[in-house]
Design a protein around this motif. Structure first.
Motif, PDB file in Angstrom:
ATOM      1  N   ALA A  30      36.154   3.072  16.205  1.00  0.00           N
ATOM      2  CA  ALA A  30      35.779   1.784  16.787  1.00  0.00           C
ATOM      3  C   ALA A  30      34.270   1.600  16.715  1.00  0.00           C
ATOM      4  O   ALA A  30      33.507   2.576  16.636  1.00  0.00           O
ATOM      5  N   TYR A  60      31.059  -0.610  18.708  1.00  0.00           N
ATOM      6  CA  TYR A  60      30.664  -1.348  19.890  1.00  0.00           C
ATOM      7  C   TYR A  60      29.257  -1.892  19.703  1.00  0.00           C
ATOM      8  O   TYR A  60      28.421  -1.287  19.028  1.00  0.00           O
ATOM      9  N   GLN A  90      25.924  -3.184  21.975  1.00  0.00           N
ATOM     10  CA  GLN A  90      25.333  -3.188  23.305  1.00  0.00           C
ATOM     11  C   GLN A  90      23.966  -3.854  23.275  1.00  0.00           C
ATOM     12  O   GLN A  90      23.101  -3.475  22.493  1.00  0.00           O
ATOM     13  N   GLN A 125      23.231  -4.767  29.323  1.00  0.00           N
ATOM     14  CA  GLN A 125      24.627  -5.168  29.303  1.00  0.00           C
ATOM     15  C   GLN A 125      25.547  -3.978  29.017  1.00  0.00           C
ATOM     16  O   GLN A 125      25.115  -2.959  28.483  1.00  0.00           O
ATOM     17  N   SER A 126      26.809  -4.152  29.362  1.00  0.00           N
ATOM     18  CA  SER A 126      27.818  -3.147  29.029  1.00  0.00           C
ATOM     19  C   SER A 126      28.154  -3.257  27.543  1.00  0.00           C
ATOM     20  O   SER A 126      27.972  -4.317  26.935  1.00  0.00           O
ATOM     21  N   PRO A 127      28.646  -2.171  26.958  1.00  0.00           N
ATOM     22  CA  PRO A 127      29.084  -2.243  25.553  1.00  0.00           C
ATOM     23  C   PRO A 127      30.231  -3.236  25.395  1.00  0.00           C
ATOM     24  O   PRO A 127      30.993  -3.492  26.323  1.00  0.00           O
ATOM     25  N   LEU A 142      33.457  -4.156  22.664  1.00  0.00           N
ATOM     26  CA  LEU A 142      34.240  -3.721  21.512  1.00  0.00           C
ATOM     27  C   LEU A 142      34.188  -4.778  20.416  1.00  0.00           C
ATOM     28  O   LEU A 142      34.510  -5.937  20.639  1.00  0.00           O
ATOM     29  N   TYR A 154      27.215   1.206  18.234  1.00  0.00           N
ATOM     30  CA  TYR A 154      27.718   2.576  18.328  1.00  0.00           C
ATOM     31  C   TYR A 154      29.094   2.672  17.676  1.00  0.00           C
ATOM     32  O   TYR A 154      29.949   1.795  17.882  1.00  0.00           O
ATOM     33  N   HIS A 193      32.604   5.135  17.534  1.00  0.00           N
ATOM     34  CA  HIS A 193      33.313   5.942  18.530  1.00  0.00           C
ATOM     35  C   HIS A 193      34.647   6.359  17.943  1.00  0.00           C
ATOM     36  O   HIS A 193      35.336   5.547  17.321  1.00  0.00           O
ATOM     37  N   PHE A 232      30.880   9.586  20.728  1.00  0.00           N
ATOM     38  CA  PHE A 232      30.173   8.421  20.214  1.00  0.00           C
ATOM     39  C   PHE A 232      29.118   8.891  19.226  1.00  0.00           C
ATOM     40  O   PHE A 232      28.578  10.006  19.351  1.00  0.00           O
ATOM     41  N   GLY A 261      25.229   8.341  17.686  1.00  0.00           N
ATOM     42  CA  GLY A 261      23.965   8.192  18.385  1.00  0.00           C
ATOM     43  C   GLY A 261      23.439   6.762  18.445  1.00  0.00           C
ATOM     44  O   GLY A 261      22.500   6.480  19.187  1.00  0.00           O
TER      45      GLY A 261
END
Lengths: 120, 107
Positions: free
Chosen positions: B34, B36, B38, B42-44, B46, B87, B89, B98, B100
């Motif tokens: 997956a 993401y 960010q 804020q939150s990540p 998808l 990122y 994952h 995850f 880096g």
């Protein structure tokens, strides 16, 4: 609306304990595995722990194994992370996230994050 | 533990340009890869699941490809709101991991 809301963060001394909670709403909580992911200041994402929908299976990163414990209360739609023997390197924003098997176990819903600071 | 290595660490591009981000796994991920996004504070979010499927509401300019150990996220034409950290994952092997991250910044 699908939502996750973390609580329970704060400042704790090294060696101390803290319990994080994550209240879920808008979806059938017991049908989904859940994860905790953290982010240290200025750093990337680090997966911490996961639990199956029933709560019968739990998984941990090596960095927290033996110190942290994940659990869930499905009737209360709440996920928990019990953190013991806290260290300075546990300082981070902690996110709870919903894992969706129909999305390849991608985490499609995230909380807003809660800050944990470990310092004397 | 499966290690995910993202490159480059930083990508400096202008709006309208194409962004190509790489994620290499230390062992086969199957398809549970997956991506993401960010943004600061804020939150990540998808973007891509199963290596190549866009999540709900994600614009078509985002695409994912790859299998096994090599994966790519492509943003066909950067919009101002796309400048962020990305990122990869993997959700197939415990412990989950995850990469880096790759920061896409405005040139």
């Amino acid at each position: 609306e699908v939502q996750l809301l973390e609580s329970g963060g704060g400042l704790v001394q090294p060696g101390g304990s803290l319990r994080l909670s994550c209240a879920a709403s808008g979806f059938t909580f017991s049908s989904y595995g859940m994860s905790w992911v953290r982010q240290a200041p200025g750093k990337g994402l680090e997966w911490v722990s996961a639990i199956s929908g029933s709560g019968g299976d739990t998984f941990y990163a090596d960095s927290v194994k033996g110190r942290f414990s994940i659990s869930r209360d499905n009737p209360k739609n709440t996920l928990y992370l019990q953190m013991n023997s806290l260290r300075a390197e546990d300082t981070a924003v902690y996110y709870c996230a919903k894992r969706s098997p129909d999305l390849g176990y991608g985490m499609d819903v995230w909380g807003q994050g809660i800050t944990v600071t470990v310092s004397s | 533990e499966m290690v995910l290595t993202q490159s480059p660490a930083t990508l400096s591009l202008s709006p309208g340009e194409r962004a190509t981000l790489s994620c290499r796994a230390s062992q086969s991920v199957s398809s549970y890869l997956a991506w993401y996004q960010q943004k600061p504070g804020q939150s990540p979010r998808l973007l891509i699941y199963d290596a190549s499927n866009r999540a709900t509401g994600i614009p078509a300019r985002f695409s994912g490809s790859g299998s096994g150990t090599d994966f790519t996220l492509t943003i066909s034409s950067l919009e101002p709101e796309d400048f962020a950290v990305y990122y990869c994952h993997q959700g197939s092997n415990w412990p989950l991991t995850f990469g880096g991250g790759t920061k896409v910044e405005i040139k």
